[in-house]
Design a protein around this motif. Structure first.
Motif: not given
Ligand SMILES: [Zn+2]
Length: 54
Positions: A13, A28, A30, A32, A50
């Motif tokens: 991440h 992030c 990912c 997020w 996170h």
């Molecule tokens: Zn992430």
């Protein structure tokens, strides 16, 4: 699921903080994104939290 190896130098991440007006938001790789914060420091804390426990 990809294995996570702490300290390997390639975190799953990758977080960044982006500014939105007077707010800062953690993002992030990912997909997020954290809540809007009044301070960039807070957003960075969100990002770190996170990355450590997504
Ligand atoms: Zn992430």
């Amino acid at each position: 699921m990809p294995q996570q190896d702490p300290g390997a130098g390639s975190p799953a991440h990758l977080t960044t903080t982006v500014e939105r007006g007077s707010f800062a938001v953690a993002r992030c790789t990912c997909g997020w994104s954290g809540p809007a914060r009044r301070s960039r420091d807070r957003a960075r804390t969100d990002a770190r939290g996170h990355a450590e426990s997504p």
